[in-house]
Design an enzyme around this catalytic site. Structure first.
Site, short mmCIF file in Angstrom:
data_model
loop_
_atom_site.label_atom_id
_atom_site.label_comp_id
_atom_site.label_asym_id
_atom_site.label_seq_id
_atom_site.Cartn_x
_atom_site.Cartn_y
_atom_site.Cartn_z
N ASP A 136 105.85 -31.96 51.13
CA ASP A 136 105.52 -33.38 51.05
C ASP A 136 107.09 -33.98 51.36
O ASP A 136 108.12 -33.45 50.72
CB ASP A 136 104.91 -33.92 50.02
CG ASP A 136 103.50 -33.61 50.00
OD1 ASP A 136 102.99 -33.17 50.97
OD2 ASP A 136 102.86 -33.90 49.11
N ARG A 187 104.77 -32.81 59.83
CA ARG A 187 103.78 -33.74 59.49
C ARG A 187 104.61 -35.14 59.68
O ARG A 187 105.37 -35.55 58.86
CB ARG A 187 103.17 -33.85 58.12
CG ARG A 187 102.19 -34.81 57.80
CD ARG A 187 102.05 -34.86 56.26
NE ARG A 187 101.38 -34.08 55.72
CZ ARG A 187 101.66 -33.63 54.53
NH1 ARG A 187 102.17 -34.26 53.49
NH2 ARG A 187 100.72 -32.46 53.86
N GLY A 191 105.08 -42.86 55.82
CA GLY A 191 106.12 -43.19 54.63
C GLY A 191 105.10 -44.27 53.69
O GLY A 191 105.21 -45.18 53.79
P1 FDA Z 1 98.19 -48.05 57.57
O1 FDA Z 1 98.70 -48.06 55.95
O2 FDA Z 1 98.61 -49.06 58.47
O3 FDA Z 1 96.55 -47.50 57.64
C1 FDA Z 1 95.72 -47.89 58.63
C2 FDA Z 1 94.36 -48.27 58.01
O4 FDA Z 1 93.86 -46.95 57.30
C3 FDA Z 1 94.32 -49.24 57.02
O5 FDA Z 1 94.38 -50.44 57.68
C4 FDA Z 1 93.07 -48.82 56.25
O6 FDA Z 1 91.73 -49.01 56.96
C5 FDA Z 1 93.15 -47.41 56.33
N1 FDA Z 1 93.97 -46.85 54.99
C6 FDA Z 1 95.18 -46.35 55.00
N2 FDA Z 1 95.40 -45.97 53.67
C7 FDA Z 1 94.41 -46.38 52.78
C8 FDA Z 1 93.90 -45.88 51.56
N3 FDA Z 1 94.72 -45.44 50.61
N4 FDA Z 1 92.72 -46.36 51.15
C9 FDA Z 1 91.81 -46.91 52.10
N5 FDA Z 1 92.19 -47.14 53.46
C10 FDA Z 1 93.25 -46.80 53.85
N6 FDA Z 1 103.71 -40.42 52.63
C11 FDA Z 1 105.00 -39.94 52.23
O7 FDA Z 1 105.85 -40.88 51.89
N7 FDA Z 1 105.02 -38.77 52.37
C12 FDA Z 1 104.31 -37.77 52.38
O8 FDA Z 1 104.68 -36.46 52.43
C13 FDA Z 1 102.89 -38.25 52.83
N8 FDA Z 1 102.14 -37.26 53.16
C14 FDA Z 1 100.87 -37.61 53.82
C15 FDA Z 1 99.66 -36.76 54.52
C16 FDA Z 1 98.65 -37.17 55.23
C17 FDA Z 1 97.75 -36.00 55.45
C18 FDA Z 1 98.59 -38.50 55.28
C19 FDA Z 1 97.40 -39.06 56.11
C20 FDA Z 1 99.38 -39.42 54.84
C21 FDA Z 1 100.73 -39.00 54.07
N9 FDA Z 1 101.51 -40.00 53.52
C22 FDA Z 1 102.64 -39.57 53.05
C23 FDA Z 1 101.11 -41.37 53.40
C24 FDA Z 1 101.57 -42.12 54.76
O9 FDA Z 1 103.12 -42.16 54.64
C25 FDA Z 1 101.21 -43.58 54.64
O10 FDA Z 1 101.51 -44.24 53.52
C26 FDA Z 1 99.48 -43.68 54.84
O11 FDA Z 1 98.91 -42.73 55.49
C27 FDA Z 1 98.98 -44.88 55.39
O12 FDA Z 1 99.72 -45.05 56.44
P2 FDA Z 1 98.78 -45.26 58.08
O13 FDA Z 1 99.61 -44.62 58.97
O14 FDA Z 1 97.41 -44.76 57.59
O15 FDA Z 1 98.57 -46.59 58.20
#
Ligand code: FDA
Length: 312
Positions: A136, A187, A191
């Protein structure tokens, strides 16, 4: 109109900050209620059970032993023991899952040499079972050290990858360097950490543009594997188009999502033939993890409120 929107956004931020600062007063069972959907449970068996369900729907998993910022050797050893047990169980049951690890849990913040040794021990155990390990990415104070340990690890091990955050301005250069150094496995996520403005994009569209530029770089290099880690429909749509545009083989990418988030989108992507992996965190340290994430990203409050109201 613009002033009106600004006022709404300022009151929303104030509400977020108020709720976040009040969270320590909320009894743990209530915090557990909203955290529950994002966390498999407190025991390894809970993580296995979640992975079995995911495997049954056609997804794979990546099991994360909750914990970060170890400050003592005992914490590093306890984390390693749990990871070793997880690897044994995954192999014994032939579960479709890898593992994810935060290097600060393995001592990154207090002893770099110890962290390197612990990472090597973990990768050696995982390699023995043919299990993939994802490192991560934590906040920007750890980026250099995390990439350095990833760099050394991939010289020795095949089944290891790292996470890259599109919100950081440096990430395009980091990915360029990873690609220059040879075969890599990234990955790509937005963030989760709130970073200083000088080093990070703040605007949602800038973060998306950066994500798409980095994704293009990774997809254009056919030695790279990429985990497209997002629930953002705009990014998912862009990625699906880009996969066709670059003619990317199925074994070079997968979509990755968090447990408890965007289930319908996940199932739609599965039905369309994409491989999907779900992040499965578990462990006794769930409270610390939930609160930390909440403090780091006030937008989580919106999700929490939605969940609370949705459950009535
Ligand atoms: P965004 O935050 O815009 O979310 C898009 C939509 O997804 C939202 O409108 C909502 O509907 C839904 N959503 C997102 N998060 C949600 C939640 N917690 N609860 C409910 N609905 C939610 N970050 C990091 O800094 N280091 C890392 O190593 C990782 N590792 C990682 C692994 C995996 C498999 C994922 C999917 C994510 C991470 N992250 C991470 C977290 C990532 O950086 C980010 O904060 C989240 O994925 C949310 O960003 P989105 O791209 O989904 O967009």
């Amino acid at each position: 109109m613009a002033v009106g929107l600004q006022r709404i956004s300022m009151s929303a931020n104030l509400l977020h900050r108020t709720i976040v600062s009040a969270m320590p007063l909320v009894p743990q069972p209530i915090v557990w209620r909203f955290s529950r959907r994002y966390i498999a449970g407190t025991h390894l068996e809970d993580a296995y059970e979640t992975v079995r369900k995911l495997n049954a729907e056609g997804s794979t998993g990546t099991i994360d032993v909750l914990g970060e910022d170890s400050t003592r050797e005992e914490q590093v050893e306890a984390a390693l023991e749990l990871y070793f047990a997880a690897l044994d169980g995954i192999a014994a049951d032939s579960l479709g899952t890898g593992i994810s690890v935060k290097l600060s849990e393995l001592g990154l913040r207090y002893d770099m040499a110890r962290c390197e040794a612990a990472t090597e021990a973990l990768l050696t155990a995982a390699e023995k079972h043919g299990i993939f390990v994802r490192i991560d990415m934590e906040d920007s104070t750890t980026t250099d050290a995390t990439l350095a340990i990833y760099g050394k690890s991939r010289e020795k091990f095949d089944r290891v990858g790292v996470a890259i955050q599109s919100c950081l301005r440096r990430s395009e250069d980091d990915v360029r360097q990873l690609l220059d150094e040879g075969q890599t496995d990234v990955r790509l996520c937005k963030g989760i950490y709130i970073e200083p403005e000088e080093i990070s994009y703040r605007d949602a569209d800038d973060i998306r543009d950066s994500y798409n530029r980095i994704l293009d770089m990774l997809l254009a290099d056919d030695t790279a594997r990429v985990g497209i880690a997002t629930h953002d429909p705009l990014l998912v749509n862009y990625a699906v188009d880009a996969l066709t545009r670059f003619g990317v083989d199925r074994d070079r990418y997968e979509v990755q999502m968090l447990l408890g988030v965007a289930g319908p989108l996940r199932r739609k992507l599965l039905a369309e033939g994409h491989d999907v992996r779900v992040y499965v965190p578990f462990g006794e340290l769930w409270y610390h993890y939930s609160m930390r994430r909440l403090r780091e990203n006030p937008h989580m409050v919106g999700h929490i409120l939605k969940n609370l109201f949705a459950s009535h």
